[in-house]
Design a protein around this motif. Sequence first.
Motif, PDB file in Angstrom:
ATOM      1  N   CYS A  38      90.589  -4.533  33.788  1.00  0.00           N
ATOM      2  CA  CYS A  38      89.864  -3.436  33.138  1.00  0.00           C
ATOM      3  C   CYS A  38      90.453  -2.083  33.515  1.00  0.00           C
ATOM      4  O   CYS A  38      90.525  -1.172  32.671  1.00  0.00           O
ATOM      5  CB  CYS A  38      88.380  -3.499  33.497  1.00  0.00           C
ATOM      6  N   ARG A  39      90.902  -1.948  34.743  1.00  0.00           N
ATOM      7  CA  ARG A  39      91.563  -0.691  35.134  1.00  0.00           C
ATOM      8  C   ARG A  39      92.823  -0.480  34.321  1.00  0.00           C
ATOM      9  O   ARG A  39      93.120   0.639  33.881  1.00  0.00           O
ATOM     10  CB  ARG A  39      91.899  -0.703  36.633  1.00  0.00           C
ATOM     11  N   ALA A  64      91.873   0.338  30.543  1.00  0.00           N
ATOM     12  CA  ALA A  64      91.319   1.678  30.363  1.00  0.00           C
ATOM     13  C   ALA A  64      92.317   2.763  30.758  1.00  0.00           C
ATOM     14  O   ALA A  64      92.506   3.737  30.026  1.00  0.00           O
ATOM     15  CB  ALA A  64      90.044   1.825  31.188  1.00  0.00           C
ATOM     16  N   TYR A  83      85.314  -2.547  24.303  1.00  0.00           N
ATOM     17  CA  TYR A  83      85.393  -3.815  25.015  1.00  0.00           C
ATOM     18  C   TYR A  83      84.328  -4.780  24.525  1.00  0.00           C
ATOM     19  O   TYR A  83      83.150  -4.417  24.397  1.00  0.00           O
ATOM     20  CB  TYR A  83      85.217  -3.594  26.529  1.00  0.00           C
ATOM     21  N   ASP A  91      82.983  -8.142  25.913  1.00  0.00           N
ATOM     22  CA  ASP A  91      83.023  -8.989  27.102  1.00  0.00           C
ATOM     23  C   ASP A  91      82.218 -10.257  26.844  1.00  0.00           C
ATOM     24  O   ASP A  91      80.983 -10.241  26.857  1.00  0.00           O
ATOM     25  CB  ASP A  91      82.455  -8.214  28.303  1.00  0.00           C
ATOM     26  N   SER A 137      79.495 -12.496  29.882  1.00  0.00           N
ATOM     27  CA  SER A 137      79.577 -11.435  30.893  1.00  0.00           C
ATOM     28  C   SER A 137      79.037 -11.842  32.251  1.00  0.00           C
ATOM     29  O   SER A 137      79.462 -11.329  33.274  1.00  0.00           O
ATOM     30  CB  SER A 137      78.820 -10.193  30.408  1.00  0.00           C
ATOM     31  N   VAL A 158      82.214  -4.411  34.041  1.00  0.00           N
ATOM     32  CA  VAL A 158      83.199  -3.878  33.106  1.00  0.00           C
ATOM     33  C   VAL A 158      82.900  -2.439  32.726  1.00  0.00           C
ATOM     34  O   VAL A 158      83.782  -1.570  32.766  1.00  0.00           O
ATOM     35  CB  VAL A 158      83.266  -4.765  31.838  1.00  0.00           C
ATOM     36  N   HIS A 159      81.657  -2.153  32.352  1.00  0.00           N
ATOM     37  CA  HIS A 159      81.360  -0.793  31.893  1.00  0.00           C
ATOM     38  C   HIS A 159      81.539   0.234  33.005  1.00  0.00           C
ATOM     39  O   HIS A 159      81.934   1.370  32.754  1.00  0.00           O
ATOM     40  CB  HIS A 159      79.951  -0.710  31.290  1.00  0.00           C
ATOM     41  N   VAL A 162      85.529   0.796  33.312  1.00  0.00           N
ATOM     42  CA  VAL A 162      86.195   1.492  32.209  1.00  0.00           C
ATOM     43  C   VAL A 162      85.591   2.856  31.925  1.00  0.00           C
ATOM     44  O   VAL A 162      86.299   3.794  31.534  1.00  0.00           O
ATOM     45  CB  VAL A 162      86.206   0.629  30.927  1.00  0.00           C
ATOM     46  N   SER A 219      83.806   5.242  26.665  1.00  0.00           N
ATOM     47  CA  SER A 219      84.183   3.863  26.336  1.00  0.00           C
ATOM     48  C   SER A 219      82.942   3.048  25.978  1.00  0.00           C
ATOM     49  O   SER A 219      81.886   3.184  26.604  1.00  0.00           O
ATOM     50  CB  SER A 219      84.901   3.210  27.522  1.00  0.00           C
ATOM     51  N   VAL A 247      81.097  -0.660  25.496  1.00  0.00           N
ATOM     52  CA  VAL A 247      81.146  -2.024  26.022  1.00  0.00           C
ATOM     53  C   VAL A 247      80.014  -2.842  25.419  1.00  0.00           C
ATOM     54  O   VAL A 247      78.848  -2.433  25.470  1.00  0.00           O
ATOM     55  CB  VAL A 247      81.033  -2.046  27.560  1.00  0.00           C
ATOM     56  N   LEU A 276      87.506  -9.808  26.137  1.00  0.00           N
ATOM     57  CA  LEU A 276      87.550 -10.369  27.484  1.00  0.00           C
ATOM     58  C   LEU A 276      86.932 -11.772  27.470  1.00  0.00           C
ATOM     59  O   LEU A 276      85.755 -11.940  27.122  1.00  0.00           O
ATOM     60  CB  LEU A 276      86.778  -9.478  28.462  1.00  0.00           C
TER      61      LEU A 276
END
Length: 280
Positions: A67-68, A71, A79, A81, A84, A92-93, A96, A103, A105, A163
């Motif tokens: 995710c790093r 983003a 995204y 996911d 999850s 994730v949220h 990002v 962003s 999600v 994802l």
Amino acid sequence: MYRATFDDSAPASIDPTKPSIARVYDAFLNGTDNYEADRAVVQGVLKAAPEARDLAVENRNFLIRACRFLAGHAGVTQYLDCGSGLPTAENVHQVVQRVDPDSRVVYVDNDPAVLAHGRALLEEHEGNDNTVFVAADIFEPETLLADDTVRSTLDWSKPIALLQLGTLHHYNAERTRTRKDVMRAYIDALPSGSYVAISHFLDPEDEYSATARKMEELFLHSMMGSGTFSTRAELQELFGGLDMVPPGLVRCADWWPDGPHLKELNAAQRSIAGGIARKA
């Protein structure tokens, strides 16, 4: 937020006598959102393979690094996911939106515990209109992709990161279509410039294969009933021929680690792989 400790009674929507994939994963991470049935699966696997907990640890670490990258380097701002799971540190949220607060999600799961916890997490952070939860079967892509919330939250004319992290090895082989078919439906629907991230239990096809297959046997014959280990060639097919981001499909621990490995990887760390691919 509801915390499913061993001395609590379960909400009506949750059967604590049947293990849940999300809660078993939580138990592997030493979380508290699980029941005795979930912990029994973990304990059974750990008896045969004490290092098996690292399957969950490496999967979570891969999620954060992936995710790093998506983003911070790929510039993705949307995204989807799938599967999850239960909220934990560095969702994730959180990863990002630290890079880009705008962003979007969409978390997707059909586990009642996941949905309850996820929505409670978002209620604690009011004002985050860019993160939503959808109740759906991630292995029914056509239905999921037609969901009103999925369609309206994400802009399908712009790149999206799909994802599938630690999900596809739980695909039930009794279903009428293959995992490859499921992924093809997702990939075909993604806009140009999108990315696909997958992590999956791996048969390393070396001296550690016996341990991988032992863990598989325990997962499949536990009350959870899923957890397939696949070869690298089998996993590569799930990306549908998309262009892989270097270093390609590798062990999760080897996908752009935060630093050098200071000790040899154990059998579990060698038995989960991950990668990211881009749709041209």
